[in-house]
Design a protein around this motif. Structure first.
Motif, mmCIF file in Angstrom:
data_model
loop_
_atom_site.group_PDB
_atom_site.id
_atom_site.type_symbol
_atom_site.label_atom_id
_atom_site.label_comp_id
_atom_site.label_asym_id
_atom_site.label_seq_id
_atom_site.Cartn_x
_atom_site.Cartn_y
_atom_site.Cartn_z
ATOM 1 N N ASN A 1 0.846 -1.195 0.000
ATOM 2 C CA ASN A 1 0.000 0.000 0.000
ATOM 3 C C ASN A 1 0.881 1.245 0.000
ATOM 4 O O ASN A 1 2.002 1.227 0.503
ATOM 5 N N THR A 2 0.371 2.326 -0.581
ATOM 6 C CA THR A 2 1.042 3.619 -0.537
ATOM 7 C C THR A 2 0.021 4.699 -0.250
ATOM 8 O O THR A 2 -1.153 4.577 -0.585
ATOM 9 N N SER A 3 0.486 5.750 0.382
ATOM 10 C CA SER A 3 -0.362 6.931 0.594
ATOM 11 C C SER A 3 0.542 8.151 0.624
ATOM 12 O O SER A 3 1.743 8.047 0.891
ATOM 13 N N ALA A 4 -0.017 9.310 0.338
ATOM 14 C CA ALA A 4 0.791 10.521 0.272
ATOM 15 C C ALA A 4 0.020 11.721 0.791
ATOM 16 O O ALA A 4 -1.207 11.799 0.654
ATOM 17 N N THR A 5 0.744 12.645 1.399
ATOM 18 C CA THR A 5 0.224 13.953 1.761
ATOM 19 C C THR A 5 0.992 14.985 0.947
ATOM 20 O O THR A 5 1.773 14.631 0.064
ATOM 21 N N LYS A 6 0.811 16.248 1.276
ATOM 22 C CA LYS A 6 1.537 17.287 0.542
ATOM 23 C C LYS A 6 3.017 17.333 0.899
ATOM 24 O O LYS A 6 3.795 17.994 0.216
ATOM 25 N N SER A 7 3.406 16.648 1.958
ATOM 26 C CA SER A 7 4.798 16.738 2.383
ATOM 27 C C SER A 7 5.471 15.400 2.637
ATOM 28 O O SER A 7 6.660 15.368 2.961
ATOM 29 N N SER A 8 4.747 14.282 2.498
ATOM 30 C CA SER A 8 5.393 13.004 2.793
ATOM 31 C C SER A 8 4.665 11.846 2.126
ATOM 32 O O SER A 8 3.524 11.978 1.679
ATOM 33 N N ILE A 9 5.357 10.713 2.088
ATOM 34 C CA ILE A 9 4.815 9.473 1.541
ATOM 35 C C ILE A 9 4.920 8.395 2.603
ATOM 36 O O ILE A 9 5.892 8.346 3.362
ATOM 37 N N THR A 10 3.919 7.523 2.680
ATOM 38 C CA THR A 10 3.978 6.334 3.516
ATOM 39 C C THR A 10 3.917 5.118 2.604
ATOM 40 O O THR A 10 3.059 5.028 1.736
ATOM 41 N N LEU A 11 4.856 4.211 2.797
ATOM 42 C CA LEU A 11 4.968 3.031 1.948
ATOM 43 C C LEU A 11 4.939 1.782 2.818
ATOM 44 O O LEU A 11 5.724 1.657 3.753
ATOM 45 N N VAL B 1 6.022 -4.380 6.325
ATOM 46 C CA VAL B 1 7.008 -3.395 6.758
ATOM 47 C C VAL B 1 6.548 -2.030 6.270
ATOM 48 O O VAL B 1 6.291 -1.859 5.075
ATOM 49 N N THR B 2 6.418 -1.082 7.179
ATOM 50 C CA THR B 2 5.926 0.250 6.815
ATOM 51 C C THR B 2 7.001 1.301 7.043
ATOM 52 O O THR B 2 7.606 1.364 8.119
ATOM 53 N N PHE B 3 7.236 2.108 6.023
ATOM 54 C CA PHE B 3 8.108 3.272 6.132
ATOM 55 C C PHE B 3 7.208 4.501 6.192
ATOM 56 O O PHE B 3 6.563 4.867 5.204
ATOM 57 N N ASN B 4 7.158 5.117 7.357
ATOM 58 C CA ASN B 4 6.291 6.269 7.571
ATOM 59 C C ASN B 4 7.019 7.572 7.259
ATOM 60 O O ASN B 4 8.228 7.699 7.492
ATOM 61 N N SER B 5 6.280 8.512 6.762
ATOM 62 C CA SER B 5 6.767 9.885 6.596
ATOM 63 C C SER B 5 8.083 9.958 5.825
ATOM 64 O O SER B 5 9.092 10.487 6.305
#
Length: 249
Positions: free
Chosen positions: A120-130, A185-189
């Motif tokens: 899964n992936t998600s994004a904000t205006k300043s970061s990505i979570t993978l 495994v999640t890489f936040n921010s």
């Protein structure tokens, strides 16, 4: 030496042959690496029973293997590269793209095979979570280390002539995966700073342009996901543009 290794192997043809090195730095292994079945690089073991730990690793009782924190080059690498040049051009995993690499930065095997896929992936205006799904395809519970890199792609950002890295490590995580199972495994921010480069004046900053986000376990024989394309906007450095739904598996 290679000759000594071959002499020993010839005298014991029915045994597996494992080379073990105990040293903190890079070592030229190419003269003899093809003559052995396996290679265990132990750096400098600490504690009172390092020999027992090495034996446990060889026989699969210890499965917390690591990854190389540097590139291991062929013997003649120092003949072709100016070691006195501290600009790091043609040096290190970030800038060397020649064919004298025996073991690349981040490489390291275990007693299993893995498949790494984007969950899964998600994004904000300043970061990505993978979030990645790491599947253990073997029959032994073991650890794996997942690495996250960024790299610029064509057309390259204009750094004013400063060298552009081939890739750079921005994060990593160790995960235990049971046999025939998977773990997340999640890489936040993952921030904009993860894509920063250095300009010709030595200033580290984020340049607008095209990049890739690369997740891998460092082993070419395992299955790793394709890079995720990233575009950092020309006018607004706080916006990532990519279709996260395309990479959800």
């Amino acid at each position: 030496t290679k000759e000594e290794a071959k002499k020993f192997i010839k005298a014991t043809p029915d045994l597996p042959h494992i080379a073990i090195t105990i040293m903190p730095n890079q070592y030229a292994v190419d003269p003899w690496i093809d003559a052995v079945d396996a290679y265990l690089h132990c750096f400098i073991p600490s504690g009172q029973t390092p020999a027992s730990v090495i034996v446990d690793a060889i026989f699969g009782r210890y499965v917390r293997f690591g990854k190389l924190p540097y590139t291991m080059y062929a013997t003649n690498y120092t003949d072709l590269v100016d070691i006195a040049n501290v600009s790091f051009i043609n040096r290190g995993y970030r800038y060397y793209d020649g064919n004298l690499i025996v073991f690349p930065f981040g490489a390291g095997l275990s007693y299993s095979k893995f498949k790494v896929a984007i969950h899964n992936t998600s994004a904000t205006k300043s970061s990505i979570t993978l979030t990645l799904r790491v599947t253990n395809l073997g029959d032994k519970d073991t650890d794996e280390v997942i690495q996250l890199y960024t790299r610029p792609v064509l057309p390259f950002p204009d750094t004013g002539g400063a060298p552009i890295p081939l890739r750079k490590l921005v994060d990593f995580d160790r995960v235990t995966v049971l046999k025939s199972s998977h773990a997340l495994v999640t890489f936040n921010s993952i921030s904009l700073d993860s894509f920063a480069l250095v300009d010709v004046y030595g200033n580290r900053r984020v340049f607008p342009g095209h990049y890739e986000l690369i997740a891998t376990n460092g082993n070419a024989q395992d299955t790793n996901p394709d890079p995720i394309p990233i575009v950092i906007g020309e006018e607004n450095f706080n916006v990532f543009f990519f279709d996260s739904s395309s990479y959800t598996q």
